[in-house]
Design a protein around this motif. Structure first.
Motif, PDB file in Angstrom:
ATOM      1  N   GLU A  20       1.133  -1.713  -0.370  1.00 12.39           N
ATOM      2  CA  GLU A  20      -0.167  -0.141  -0.426  1.00 12.39           C
ATOM      3  C   GLU A  20       1.004   1.463  -0.239  1.00 12.39           C
ATOM      4  N   GLU A  21       1.799   0.660   0.908  1.00 14.07           N
ATOM      5  CA  GLU A  21       2.187   2.117   0.724  1.00 14.07           C
ATOM      6  C   GLU A  21       3.087   2.422  -0.597  1.00 14.07           C
ATOM      7  N   THR A  22       3.965   1.554  -1.291  1.00 14.22           N
ATOM      8  CA  THR A  22       4.628   1.557  -2.497  1.00 14.22           C
ATOM      9  C   THR A  22       3.728   2.064  -3.734  1.00 14.22           C
ATOM     10  N   LYS A  23       2.293   1.326  -3.446  1.00  8.96           N
ATOM     11  CA  LYS A  23       1.394   2.067  -4.511  1.00  8.96           C
ATOM     12  C   LYS A  23       1.324   3.818  -4.212  1.00  8.96           C
ATOM     13  N   VAL A  44       2.955  10.682 -17.505  1.00  9.44           N
ATOM     14  CA  VAL A  44       1.850   9.782 -16.591  1.00  9.44           C
ATOM     15  C   VAL A  44       2.297   9.971 -15.210  1.00  9.44           C
ATOM     16  N   THR A  45       2.067   9.276 -14.468  1.00 12.52           N
ATOM     17  CA  THR A  45       2.190   8.565 -12.872  1.00 12.52           C
ATOM     18  C   THR A  45       2.699   7.491 -13.490  1.00 12.52           C
ATOM     19  N   ALA A  46       3.921   6.792 -12.482  1.00  8.85           N
ATOM     20  CA  ALA A  46       4.084   4.688 -12.572  1.00  8.85           C
ATOM     21  C   ALA A  46       2.965   4.239 -11.648  1.00  8.85           C
ATOM     22  N   ASN A  47       1.976   4.501 -11.168  1.00 12.65           N
ATOM     23  CA  ASN A  47       0.756   4.065 -11.027  1.00 12.65           C
ATOM     24  C   ASN A  47      -0.445   3.713 -12.846  1.00 12.65           C
ATOM     25  N   ARG A  48      -0.153   4.818 -14.041  1.00  7.28           N
ATOM     26  CA  ARG A  48      -0.475   4.925 -15.294  1.00  7.28           C
ATOM     27  C   ARG A  48      -1.826   5.335 -15.280  1.00  7.28           C
ATOM     28  N   GLU A  49      -1.403   6.984 -14.905  1.00 10.27           N
ATOM     29  CA  GLU A  49      -2.631   7.726 -13.836  1.00 10.27           C
ATOM     30  C   GLU A  49      -1.675   9.248 -14.996  1.00 10.27           C
ATOM     31  N   VAL A  50      -2.761   9.595 -15.748  1.00 11.29           N
ATOM     32  CA  VAL A  50      -2.106  10.764 -17.165  1.00 11.29           C
ATOM     33  C   VAL A  50      -2.030  12.010 -16.509  1.00 11.29           C
ATOM     34  N   LYS A  51      -1.313  12.443 -15.956  1.00 12.51           N
ATOM     35  CA  LYS A  51      -1.216  14.003 -15.544  1.00 12.51           C
ATOM     36  C   LYS A  51      -0.796  14.792 -16.125  1.00 12.51           C
ATOM     37  N   THR A  73       2.213   7.844 -28.350  1.00  6.11           N
ATOM     38  CA  THR A  73       3.139   8.640 -27.020  1.00  6.11           C
ATOM     39  C   THR A  73       2.577   8.433 -25.584  1.00  6.11           C
ATOM     40  N   VAL A  74       1.146   8.135 -25.625  1.00  6.17           N
ATOM     41  CA  VAL A  74       0.779   7.822 -24.012  1.00  6.17           C
ATOM     42  C   VAL A  74       0.642   6.788 -23.978  1.00  6.17           C
ATOM     43  N   ASN A  75       0.771   5.582 -24.953  1.00  2.18           N
ATOM     44  CA  ASN A  75       1.139   4.217 -24.677  1.00  2.18           C
ATOM     45  C   ASN A  75       2.644   3.582 -24.748  1.00  2.18           C
ATOM     46  N   LYS A  76       3.211   4.646 -25.600  1.00  6.09           N
ATOM     47  CA  LYS A  76       5.483   4.368 -24.442  1.00  6.09           C
ATOM     48  C   LYS A  76       5.056   5.061 -22.893  1.00  6.09           C
ATOM     49  N   ALA A  77       5.032   6.000 -23.212  1.00  7.66           N
ATOM     50  CA  ALA A  77       4.203   6.559 -21.342  1.00  7.66           C
ATOM     51  C   ALA A  77       3.420   4.862 -20.646  1.00  7.66           C
ATOM     52  N   LEU A  78       2.609   4.890 -20.507  1.00  6.69           N
ATOM     53  CA  LEU A  78       2.222   4.179 -20.153  1.00  6.69           C
ATOM     54  C   LEU A  78       2.280   2.645 -20.296  1.00  6.69           C
ATOM     55  N   LYS A  79       3.546   2.218 -20.778  1.00  4.73           N
ATOM     56  CA  LYS A  79       4.662   0.914 -21.588  1.00  4.73           C
ATOM     57  C   LYS A  79       6.186   0.972 -19.960  1.00  4.73           C
ATOM     58  N   ARG A  80       6.402   2.145 -20.147  1.00  4.72           N
ATOM     59  CA  ARG A  80       7.156   3.091 -19.053  1.00  4.72           C
ATOM     60  C   ARG A  80       6.511   2.539 -17.717  1.00  4.72           C
ATOM     61  N   ASN A  85       6.161   0.263 -12.370  1.00  2.43           N
ATOM     62  CA  ASN A  85       4.829   0.306 -11.499  1.00  2.43           C
ATOM     63  C   ASN A  85       5.200  -1.562 -10.834  1.00  2.43           C
ATOM     64  N   GLU A  86       5.103  -2.328 -12.143  1.00  2.00           N
ATOM     65  CA  GLU A  86       5.550  -4.356 -11.153  1.00  2.00           C
ATOM     66  C   GLU A  86       6.509  -4.364 -10.410  1.00  2.00           C
ATOM     67  N   GLN A  87       7.441  -3.803 -11.424  1.00  2.00           N
ATOM     68  CA  GLN A  87       8.842  -3.781 -10.779  1.00  2.00           C
ATOM     69  C   GLN A  87       9.074  -3.142  -8.772  1.00  2.00           C
ATOM     70  N   GLU A  88       8.495  -2.742  -9.057  1.00  2.67           N
ATOM     71  CA  GLU A  88       8.523  -2.181  -7.967  1.00  2.67           C
ATOM     72  C   GLU A  88       7.555  -2.486  -6.715  1.00  2.67           C
ATOM     73  N   MET A  89       5.999  -3.027  -7.424  1.00  2.00           N
ATOM     74  CA  MET A  89       5.418  -4.042  -6.273  1.00  2.00           C
ATOM     75  C   MET A  89       5.300  -5.493  -6.254  1.00  2.00           C
ATOM     76  N   ALA A  90       6.654  -5.854  -7.258  1.00  2.00           N
ATOM     77  CA  ALA A  90       7.367  -7.294  -6.609  1.00  2.00           C
ATOM     78  C   ALA A  90       7.902  -6.609  -5.733  1.00  2.00           C
ATOM     79  N   ILE A  91       8.688  -5.842  -5.574  1.00  2.00           N
ATOM     80  CA  ILE A  91      10.086  -5.652  -3.991  1.00  2.00           C
ATOM     81  C   ILE A  91       9.186  -5.829  -3.425  1.00  2.00           C
ATOM     82  N   ALA A  92       8.234  -4.643  -3.152  1.00  2.00           N
ATOM     83  CA  ALA A  92       7.329  -4.640  -2.032  1.00  2.00           C
ATOM     84  C   ALA A  92       7.019  -5.611  -1.593  1.00  2.00           C
ATOM     85  N   ALA A  93       5.958  -6.799  -2.401  1.00  2.00           N
ATOM     86  CA  ALA A  93       5.614  -7.984  -2.063  1.00  2.00           C
ATOM     87  C   ALA A  93       6.545  -9.014  -1.802  1.00  2.00           C
TER      88      ALA A  93
END
Length: 107
Positions: A20-23, A44-51, A73-80, A85-93
């Motif tokens: 939750e803290e990582t999110k 975008v944020t690392a939680n895939r929200e366009v800012k 461009t949006v798709n490239k940003a969301l992919k990154r 997100n996946e890396q950070e959440m895996a580490i946290a879990a």
């Protein structure tokens, strides 16, 4: 057989809290992506929200071209963002998971 069940439950709660803290932290990680030779910028944020989206005026004359560049461009940003997100959440879990005997069989 499983050792201290209470201790494992505490570890699982800690892992959940860490996730939750990582999110929350990932809401503050911003990813910028440029497209159309720098004429479009998407944040975008690392939680895939366009800012933010910034578009150079020269692209406003051709709606189809603008749409194509914007989608790319949006798709490239969301992919990154998804990768981060996946890396950070895996580490946290993983960092908070209790050591449960025989669980390493499933790796």
């Amino acid at each position: 057989m499983f050792g201290d069940l209470s201790g494992m439950m505490d570890k699982l709660k800690q892992a959940q809290q860490k996730v939750e803290e990582t999110k929350q932290r990932l809401n503050t990680v911003l990813i910028d992506e440029n497209g159309a030779d720098g004429k479009i910028k998407v944040t975008v944020t690392a939680n895939r929200e366009v800012k933010a989206i910034s578009i150079d005026e020269s692209l406003l004359n051709d709606a189809e071209e603008l749409e194509d560049y914007l989608i790319l461009t949006v798709n490239k940003a969301l992919k990154r963002a998804g990768e981060i997100n996946e890396q950070e959440m895996a580490i946290a879990a993983k960092s908070g998971m209790p050591n449960i005997p025989a669980m390493d069989m499933f790796k």
